[in-house]
Structure formats: structure tokens, C-alpha cells
Motif scaffolding. Structure first.
Motif, short mmCIF file in Angstrom:
data_model
loop_
_atom_site.label_atom_id
_atom_site.label_comp_id
_atom_site.label_asym_id
_atom_site.label_seq_id
_atom_site.Cartn_x
_atom_site.Cartn_y
_atom_site.Cartn_z
N SER A 2 0.84 -1.19 0.00
CA SER A 2 0.00 0.00 0.00
C SER A 2 0.88 1.25 0.00
N LYS A 3 0.60 2.07 -1.00
CA LYS A 3 1.44 3.24 -1.24
C LYS A 3 1.09 4.37 -0.29
N LYS A 4 2.11 5.03 0.24
CA LYS A 4 1.91 6.20 1.09
C LYS A 4 1.78 7.41 0.18
N PRO A 47 -10.24 14.25 -11.18
CA PRO A 47 -10.84 15.58 -11.31
C PRO A 47 -10.03 16.53 -12.18
N TRP A 48 -8.71 16.34 -12.22
CA TRP A 48 -7.85 17.23 -13.03
C TRP A 48 -8.04 16.90 -14.51
N ALA A 49 -8.05 15.61 -14.83
CA ALA A 49 -8.27 15.22 -16.22
C ALA A 49 -9.68 15.57 -16.68
N HIS A 50 -10.63 15.46 -15.75
CA HIS A 50 -12.03 15.76 -16.09
C HIS A 50 -12.20 17.19 -16.60
N ARG A 51 -11.40 18.10 -16.04
CA ARG A 51 -11.44 19.50 -16.54
C ARG A 51 -11.18 19.56 -18.04
N THR A 52 -10.23 18.75 -18.49
CA THR A 52 -9.84 18.83 -19.91
C THR A 52 -10.93 18.24 -20.80
N HIS A 73 -8.57 1.65 -12.49
CA HIS A 73 -7.73 1.12 -11.40
C HIS A 73 -6.29 1.58 -11.55
N LEU A 74 -5.80 2.25 -10.53
CA LEU A 74 -4.41 2.73 -10.52
C LEU A 74 -3.61 1.79 -9.64
N ASP A 75 -2.61 1.12 -10.23
CA ASP A 75 -1.82 0.21 -9.41
C ASP A 75 -0.40 0.72 -9.22
N GLY A 78 1.12 2.42 -12.06
CA GLY A 78 0.42 3.58 -12.59
C GLY A 78 -0.84 3.21 -13.36
N TRP A 79 -1.22 4.09 -14.29
CA TRP A 79 -2.44 3.90 -15.08
C TRP A 79 -2.18 2.93 -16.23
N ARG A 80 -3.22 2.19 -16.64
CA ARG A 80 -3.06 1.33 -17.81
C ARG A 80 -4.21 1.52 -18.80
N PHE A 151 3.48 9.32 -12.99
CA PHE A 151 2.89 9.24 -14.33
C PHE A 151 1.43 9.68 -14.22
N THR A 152 1.22 10.98 -14.36
CA THR A 152 -0.12 11.50 -14.09
C THR A 152 -0.92 11.76 -15.37
N VAL A 153 -2.24 11.69 -15.21
CA VAL A 153 -3.17 12.19 -16.22
C VAL A 153 -3.65 13.55 -15.74
N ASN A 167 1.42 18.17 -19.21
CA ASN A 167 0.71 17.25 -18.31
C ASN A 167 0.15 18.04 -17.12
N GLU A 168 -0.17 19.29 -17.37
CA GLU A 168 -0.74 20.16 -16.33
C GLU A 168 -2.14 20.60 -16.79
N SER A 169 -3.14 20.11 -16.07
CA SER A 169 -4.52 20.35 -16.52
C SER A 169 -4.88 21.83 -16.61
N VAL A 218 -9.45 18.59 -0.56
CA VAL A 218 -10.01 17.27 -0.24
C VAL A 218 -8.91 16.20 -0.24
N TYR A 219 -7.91 16.35 -1.13
CA TYR A 219 -6.80 15.39 -1.14
C TYR A 219 -5.94 15.55 0.11
N LYS A 220 -5.74 16.80 0.53
CA LYS A 220 -4.92 17.03 1.73
C LYS A 220 -5.60 16.44 2.96
N1 LIG Z 1 -1.10 18.91 -11.60
C1 LIG Z 1 -1.68 17.84 -12.25
C2 LIG Z 1 -2.18 16.78 -11.28
C3 LIG Z 1 -2.68 15.57 -11.98
C4 LIG Z 1 -2.83 14.38 -11.02
O1 LIG Z 1 -2.45 14.43 -9.86
N2 LIG Z 1 -3.42 13.28 -11.53
C5 LIG Z 1 -3.57 12.07 -10.74
C6 LIG Z 1 -4.96 11.48 -10.85
S1 LIG Z 1 -6.19 12.39 -10.02
C7 LIG Z 1 -2.66 10.98 -11.27
O2 LIG Z 1 -2.58 10.77 -12.47
N3 LIG Z 1 -2.02 10.23 -10.38
C8 LIG Z 1 -1.23 9.09 -10.73
C9 LIG Z 1 -0.16 8.81 -9.72
O3 LIG Z 1 0.06 9.66 -8.86
O4 LIG Z 1 0.44 7.75 -9.83
C10 LIG Z 1 -2.79 18.38 -13.11
O5 LIG Z 1 -3.66 19.11 -12.62
O6 LIG Z 1 -2.78 18.09 -14.29
#
Ligand SMILES: N[C@@H](CCC(=O)N[C@@H](CS)C(=O)NCC(=O)O)C(=O)O
Length: 365
Positions: A2-4, A47-52, A73-75, A78-80, A151-153, A167-169, A218-220
Motif C-alpha cells: 500500500s502506497k503512502k 478531477p484534473w483530467a475531467h477538466r480537460t 484502477h491505478l496500481d 500507474g495507469w493502464r 505518471f499523471t493524467v 501534463n498540467e490540466s 479534499v486530497y490534503k
Molecule cells: N497537476 C496535475 C495533477 C494531476 C494528477 O495528480 N493526476 C492524478 C490522478 S487524479 C494521477 O494521475 N495520479 C497518478 C499517480 O500519482 O500515480 C494536473 O492538474 O494536471
């Protein structure tokens, strides 16, 4: 394992700075506007990707910039994406309007096990018809073999140079809104401007505190690793929801005195957070508020109250966006949202049981 998520000794969550922050413009030496050149990699849960996705719809860019949707599912890796196969070419123009809803939960394993034969194909994820990648990380490594951050979306990808534009929403939605793609869109979208010059400073001011205290707040609260940090952050989230509620109440009362209480059509046509029109401020706040009752209340322990019970003016604003604007409704997928958080954050929810409520996901208008 489990990731911190809280990454310093204080137990507080710190969001990383996005690594790629280029833009697209006619003056840019590399990234010029073009149809079918750029591709978005998103998660419907994020929520960040949803903006786009919302901005892409509002700006009429659904046939200009294609989308791949990662599995919810994020494992640990990362994302797949759905495994690419010989049919992948045919899916190049598979551009879902956004929602892939109506999915039955029954076929998804606790960790999102699916195969290409699964009845949830295209419901849990889509292919990557551009690179045929099965992991988002491959995009990042293609750009930079030494990449060492998360590896963020979302990712805005250039299919011509095989580079990440951004990669910045916050930046991607400004690019999509900027008008650089206007020549490729239907005329009716050319007047859509989510950041009109006369409202720009008010939008920036609103976005600034909403980002820190609500979107990221909410994340904090949810990723806090000790009760003192959690209690401080959750209190802060609700203090700022109170502030949004007061802004929307004042707006609503003014519209009622202008149009009369019964003319809900005229009221809702102007019932937005900044100014009297739909702006980027609404897009950025919406993606957090629509996740609030379904996920953040229980999963991130933001449970002083719910939006539906405690914030009538925010709730009306939310329902207006969802039910009266397809760009919001069709890009909101409650299955991806609930499944992602509750089954990916093993440290918060070790058994991966997804709460069935609240019912409904969002109230009717
Ligand atoms: N600053 C970035 C944040 C994006 C972000 O944190 N995305 C999360 C999903 S909500 C992510 O891809 N996390 C994957 C990870 O941390 O492994 C943005 O707004 O584009």
C-alpha cells in the motif's frame, strides 16, 4: 503493497509540480495548431483530467483532439489502457463523447481485472490507438527515458513529434480554450470563451483559493497520515465550501429579485460562480463538487455534511451544470469515480469494498 501518499514527515500530502508545460500556438516553434495532431490521455475518475474533457466538449473539439481513457484502477505501475490488439487501428476514431456509463459493477474484479473479451471492454478503459501503449508510463518514458516523477493524467500528446505538450490540466484547459483550434471547429463554438478578458482576473482569483482549499483541499484531508493534519485540512475544506455557498446564495438572491422566484429558466441561465456566464471557474470547481458526495465524504473523510444536505446553493449550481449542459453530464462517469478511489487507495480502503451509496449519485433538478 500500500502506497503512502503523504510524502513528508509531517504526514501532509504534497502534490508534485507537473513536468511538461509547453503550449500550442501558431508562433510556437514546434507545437502548431492542427486537426487530429494532438491526443489526450485522461482518466474519467480524475478531477484534473475531467477538466480537460469538459473543456474539450464545451469548445467543440471532440472531432479535433482524440481521447484515450485509462482504466479506473491505478496500481503500483500507474495507469493502464486496454491491451492493444489487431483491431486497435479501427478504434483510432473511437472518440466517446465522454460518458461510458450504465456499466454493471458485476464484471469488474476488485482490482479491475478485465480482458479484451470482458463485457466491460470500453467501459473500464479504452485502447491507445496512437502509440498502442498499455501503460501511461510508456508515454513518459518515450519522451524522457530518465523520467522519474509520477505518471499523471491528463497528458496532452503530440502525435507528430511524439512529445508531451503538457501534463498540467490548468494549462491544457487554457490551451484548449485559447481559440488556436477555432478554424477546425463548428461556427457555433467560435464564440465560446471560458476566460473572457473582462472576467479573467476574477476567475484567476477564484481559481486560486478554490484550488488550494477545495480541489486540492479534499486530497490534503484524505491523504493526511495523522489526525492533526486531517482535522486541520477537513475544517479548511468546509470553511471554503461555506465561502462558495455564500457567493452562490448572493448570486441566487440577486437573480431572484431580477427575474422572480418562479422564472427558474432565466435564473439558471445566469447562475454561475464568476460573472453571469459559464466560465473556467465553474469547470474547475465542478469536478471536485460532483465527486464530493459519492466519494470525498466517506473515502476522504470530508463528512461534516454532504453537498446535497448542507449546501443548497452549491447543490443547485451543481445540478444545473450536470443536467443542463451535456459537456458536464456526458463526461461524468460515477462508476469510474467510485471504483477508482475506493479500489486504488489500498492504504485508505484495504478491503477495496466500494460503498454503494449515496443514492442517487446526483439529485434531479
Ligand atoms: N497537476 C496535475 C495533477 C494531476 C494528477 O495528480 N493526476 C492524478 C490522478 S487524479 C494521477 O494521475 N495520479 C497518478 C499517480 O500519482 O500515480 C494536473 O492538474 O494536471
Amino acid at each position: 503493497m500500500s502506497k503512502k501518499w503523504a510524502d513528508d514527515e509531517s504526514g501532509a500530502f504534497k502534490r508534485q509540480v507537473s513536468s511538461f508545460q509547453e503550449t500550442i500556438s501558431t508562433n510556437h516553434p514546434v507545437f502548431k495548431p492542427a486537426k487530429n495532431r494532438y491526443w489526450l490521455y485522461v482518466s474519467l475518475a480524475c478531477p484534473w483530467a475531467h477538466r480537460t474533457l469538459i473543456t474539450r466538449c464545451l469548445k467543440g473539439l471532440t472531432s479535433v483532439i482524440g481521447v484515450s481513457i485509462v482504466h479506473w484502477h491505478l496500481d503500483e505501475k500507474g495507469w493502464r489502457l486496454l491491451a492493444s490488439d489487431k483491431n486497435a487501428e479501427d478504434t483510432r476514431f473511437y472518440q466517446p463523447a465522454g460518458g461510458i456509463s450504465g456499466a454493471s459493477r458485476d464484471h469488474s474484479g476488485p482490482h479491475g481485472e478485465i480482458s479484451n473479451e470482458s463485457s466491460r471492454m470500453f467501459e473500464d478503459s479504452s485502447f491507445d490507438p496512437i502509440n498502442h501503449f498499455e501503460r501511461l508510463s510508456q508515454l513518459y518514458y518515450k519522451q524522457d527515458p530518465n523520467y522519474s516523477a509520477r505518471f499523471t493524467v491528463p497528458v496532452l500528446w503530440d502525435t507528430q513529434t511524439h512529445k508531451i505538450v503538457s501534463n498540467e490540466s490548468a494549462q491544457i484547459i487554457r490551451i484548449l480554450n485559447s481559440g488556436v483550434f477555432d478554424e477546425f471547429v463548428d461556427n457555433k463554438f467560435k464564440d465560446v470563451n471560458l476566460v473572457p478578458p473582462e472576467l479573467e482576473s476574477a476567475i484567476d482569483e477564484f481559481n486560486g483559493w478554490v484550488y488550494d482549499n477545495i480541489n486540492n483541499g479534499v486530497y490534503k484531508a484524505g491523504f493526511a497520515e495523522n489526525p492533526i493534519v486531517y482535522e486541520k485540512e477537513v475544517t479548511n475544506v468546509f470553511r471554503h465550501l461555506d465561502k462558495v455557498e455564500a457567493i452562490l446564495k448572493e448570486k441566487y438572491d440577486n437573480l431572484v429579485s431580477q427575474y422572480g422566484r418562479d422564472d427558474s429558466k432565466s435564473i439558471l441561465a445566469k447562475y454561475y460562480t464568476v460573472g453571469n456566464q459559464l466560465t473556467e471557474a465553474d469547470v474547475r470547481l465542478y469536478t471536485t463538487i460532483v465527486r464530493f458526495d459519492p466519494v470525498y465524504v466517506q473515502h476522504f473523510k470530508c463528512n461534516f455534511t454532504t453537498i446535497r444536505d448542507g449546501y443548497p446553493h452549491i447543490n443547485l449550481w451543481l445540478k444545473n451544470l450536470y443536467w443542463n449542459h451535456d459537456a458536464f453530464k456526458l463526461t461524468t462517469d460515477f462508476d469510474h469515480i467510485k471504483l477508482h478511489y475506493t479500489r486504488s487507495h489500498v492504504r485508505i480502503n484495504p478491503l477495496g469494498i466500494t460503498p454503494l451509496g449515496p443514492k442517487p449519485d446526483i439529485g434531479s433538478l
